[in-house]
Design a protein around this motif. Structure first.
Motif, mmCIF file in Angstrom:
data_model
loop_
_atom_site.group_PDB
_atom_site.id
_atom_site.type_symbol
_atom_site.label_atom_id
_atom_site.label_comp_id
_atom_site.label_asym_id
_atom_site.label_seq_id
_atom_site.Cartn_x
_atom_site.Cartn_y
_atom_site.Cartn_z
ATOM 1 N N ALA A 145 35.350 50.923 38.513
ATOM 2 C CA ALA A 145 35.716 49.782 37.673
ATOM 3 C C ALA A 145 36.300 48.630 38.476
ATOM 4 O O ALA A 145 36.668 47.603 37.920
ATOM 5 C CB ALA A 145 36.712 50.225 36.607
ATOM 6 N N MET A 146 36.403 48.786 39.810
ATOM 7 C CA MET A 146 36.815 47.742 40.757
ATOM 8 C C MET A 146 38.321 47.679 41.010
ATOM 9 O O MET A 146 38.884 46.618 41.257
ATOM 10 C CB MET A 146 36.316 46.358 40.336
ATOM 11 N N ALA A 147 38.985 48.830 41.019
ATOM 12 C CA ALA A 147 40.430 48.851 41.257
ATOM 13 C C ALA A 147 40.812 48.442 42.676
ATOM 14 O O ALA A 147 41.946 48.016 42.910
ATOM 15 C CB ALA A 147 40.992 50.238 40.961
ATOM 16 N N PRO B 49 44.297 43.336 34.457
ATOM 17 C CA PRO B 49 45.217 44.186 33.682
ATOM 18 C C PRO B 49 44.686 45.600 33.471
ATOM 19 O O PRO B 49 45.469 46.510 33.172
ATOM 20 C CB PRO B 49 45.369 43.434 32.354
ATOM 21 N N GLU B 50 43.392 45.817 33.640
ATOM 22 C CA GLU B 50 42.835 47.165 33.596
ATOM 23 C C GLU B 50 43.504 48.070 34.615
ATOM 24 O O GLU B 50 43.566 49.296 34.443
ATOM 25 C CB GLU B 50 41.325 47.094 33.865
ATOM 26 N N PHE B 51 44.043 47.478 35.687
ATOM 27 C CA PHE B 51 44.608 48.266 36.783
ATOM 28 C C PHE B 51 46.128 48.099 36.847
ATOM 29 O O PHE B 51 46.723 47.970 37.920
ATOM 30 C CB PHE B 51 43.952 47.870 38.108
ATOM 31 N N SER B 52 46.758 48.107 35.689
ATOM 32 C CA SER B 52 48.212 47.941 35.643
ATOM 33 C C SER B 52 48.936 49.071 36.362
ATOM 34 O O SER B 52 50.037 48.874 36.891
ATOM 35 C CB SER B 52 48.689 47.834 34.192
ATOM 36 N N TYR C 109 48.138 39.135 36.914
ATOM 37 C CA TYR C 109 47.001 39.747 36.236
ATOM 38 C C TYR C 109 46.113 38.680 35.611
ATOM 39 O O TYR C 109 46.601 37.687 35.049
ATOM 40 C CB TYR C 109 47.493 40.696 35.139
ATOM 41 N N LEU C 110 44.819 38.902 35.720
ATOM 42 C CA LEU C 110 43.832 38.032 35.091
ATOM 43 C C LEU C 110 42.656 38.899 34.663
ATOM 44 O O LEU C 110 42.152 39.706 35.445
ATOM 45 C CB LEU C 110 43.362 36.952 36.081
ATOM 46 N N ASP C 111 42.225 38.736 33.437
ATOM 47 C CA ASP C 111 41.124 39.540 32.897
ATOM 48 C C ASP C 111 39.797 39.058 33.475
ATOM 49 O O ASP C 111 39.377 37.922 33.247
ATOM 50 C CB ASP C 111 41.114 39.409 31.374
ATOM 51 N N LEU C 112 39.132 39.930 34.240
ATOM 52 C CA LEU C 112 37.799 39.649 34.778
ATOM 53 C C LEU C 112 36.797 40.678 34.241
ATOM 54 O O LEU C 112 35.913 41.130 34.964
ATOM 55 C CB LEU C 112 37.794 39.666 36.306
ATOM 56 N N SER C 113 36.926 41.031 32.968
ATOM 57 C CA SER C 113 36.124 42.130 32.444
ATOM 58 C C SER C 113 34.633 41.825 32.446
ATOM 59 O O SER C 113 33.817 42.744 32.623
ATOM 60 C CB SER C 113 36.592 42.506 31.041
ATOM 61 N N VAL C 114 34.235 40.560 32.259
ATOM 62 C CA VAL C 114 32.811 40.254 32.311
ATOM 63 C C VAL C 114 32.320 40.308 33.753
ATOM 64 O O VAL C 114 31.277 40.896 34.048
ATOM 65 C CB VAL C 114 32.501 38.885 31.678
#
Length: 311
Positions: free
Chosen positions: A252-254, A269-272, A287-292
């Motif tokens: 998932a790109m941690a 934030p997926e990797f909090s 944190y910045l959401d880069l989900s796309v």
């Protein structure tokens, strides 16, 4: 570029263009994307991503704009590649095109700017939108500006996501899906007369780039997925403190965050969990959401390419 965590001064932030090849056969490998995105991207063979998913396209573009804004807030000069022209898009034909991860088509090591060669056919012209920036910024400077030879069927291939810089130590990932042995040998032959040591790092066949397995945070601290490093940490990094991530987290790109400097780190934030461990060690985490962006198998490091990192 002095190192992966030297203060970021000037950076190029990616655009968000993707038209998939007409079929998987053109790739020669499975599509290197986040596992959860496989079903989504199955719908775009032979099509422009934005035409199939207009809302996701807008969100993708907004992610990169937000990333640029965060970097500017930290005093970093941000440049953007241009978009492909209609003629460039048409010329790719069934191969498709990508202008979405500026980390890979070119990279910097010390005062050397190097255009690589990408293995996936739909990414071969990805350097073109950056070239005007390189001609404008690099040609008038004292930096050296070189390019790999045009590839044959067997390479050479060399991609920036496989290249990690630590002073005069350069580590190059080799999984066979991106950088190959000939690309590594070319880089070593070019850089070693300038005092660099280039170390190959073996990766499993399903791992696209080294930065999908390993990320440097500051001197002595890194994030790594040991399952993706079959020979262990590269020699220059042995003895460093490791924040470990699982195979699922790495997929998932941690490991693909971005140090702005040795004290400040950007991640999703997926990797909090990873962020909390960094904060426990005195690192400021944003944190910045880069989900796309992560749907395409890349995150912060993939979406940026430093032109200048220097103390």
């Amino acid at each position: 570029m002095d190192s992966e965590f030297a203060p970021l001064r000037t950076v190029v932030v990616s655009q968000s263009e993707f038209r998939a090849p007409d079929s998987a056969d053109i790739l020669g490998h499975s599509m290197p994307v986040e596992p959860s995105a496989v079903e989504i991207l199955e719908a775009v063979w032979g099509k422009d991503f934005g035409a199939v998913y207009p809302a996701r396209q807008k969100a993708w573009e907004a992610e990169r704009d937000a990333l640029a804004a965060v970097l500017r807030r930290h005093g970093v000069e941000v440049l953007r590649p241009r978009l492909f022209t209609d003629d460039e898009k048409a010329a790719t034909g069934a191969t498709g095109y990508a202008n979405f991860f500026v980390r890979d088509p070119w990279f910097t090591v010390g005062d050397h700017v190097i255009e690589g060669v990408l293995q996936f056919p739909h990414r071969r012209i990805e350097v073109l939108p950056s070239r005007e920036l390189l001609l404008d910024r690099v040609m008038p400077s004292a930096a050296r500006y070189v390019s790999l030879p045009q590839p044959g069927i067997a390479g050479p291939f060399l991609e920036g996501g496989d290249v990690l810089v630590l002073g005069t130590q350069v580590m190059v990932g080799c999984s066979g899906m991106a950088t190959d042995e000939l690309g590594h040998r070319w880089l070593a032959k070019y850089l070693e007369p300038f005092g660099f040591t280039v170390t190959p790092v073996r990766l499993p066949a399903h791992v696209l780039h080294l930065d999908c397995a390993l990320g440097l945070v500051r001197d002595g601290l890194l994030i790594a997925c040991r399952d993706r490093l079959p020979d262990g940490l590269p020699e220059p990094l042995r003895g460093w403190e490791v924040i470990e991530v699982s195979e699922a987290e790495a997929a998932a790109m941690a490991t693909n965050g971005l140090p702005i400097d040795s004290d400040t780190y950007l991640t999703d934030p997926e990797f909090s969990r990873v962020g909390a461990e960094l904060q426990d060690r005195g690192v400021t985490v944003e944190y910045l959401d880069l989900s796309v962006s992560r749907l395409f198998g890349g995150a912060f490091r993939c979406s940026t390419q430093p032109l200048l990192r220097a103390n």
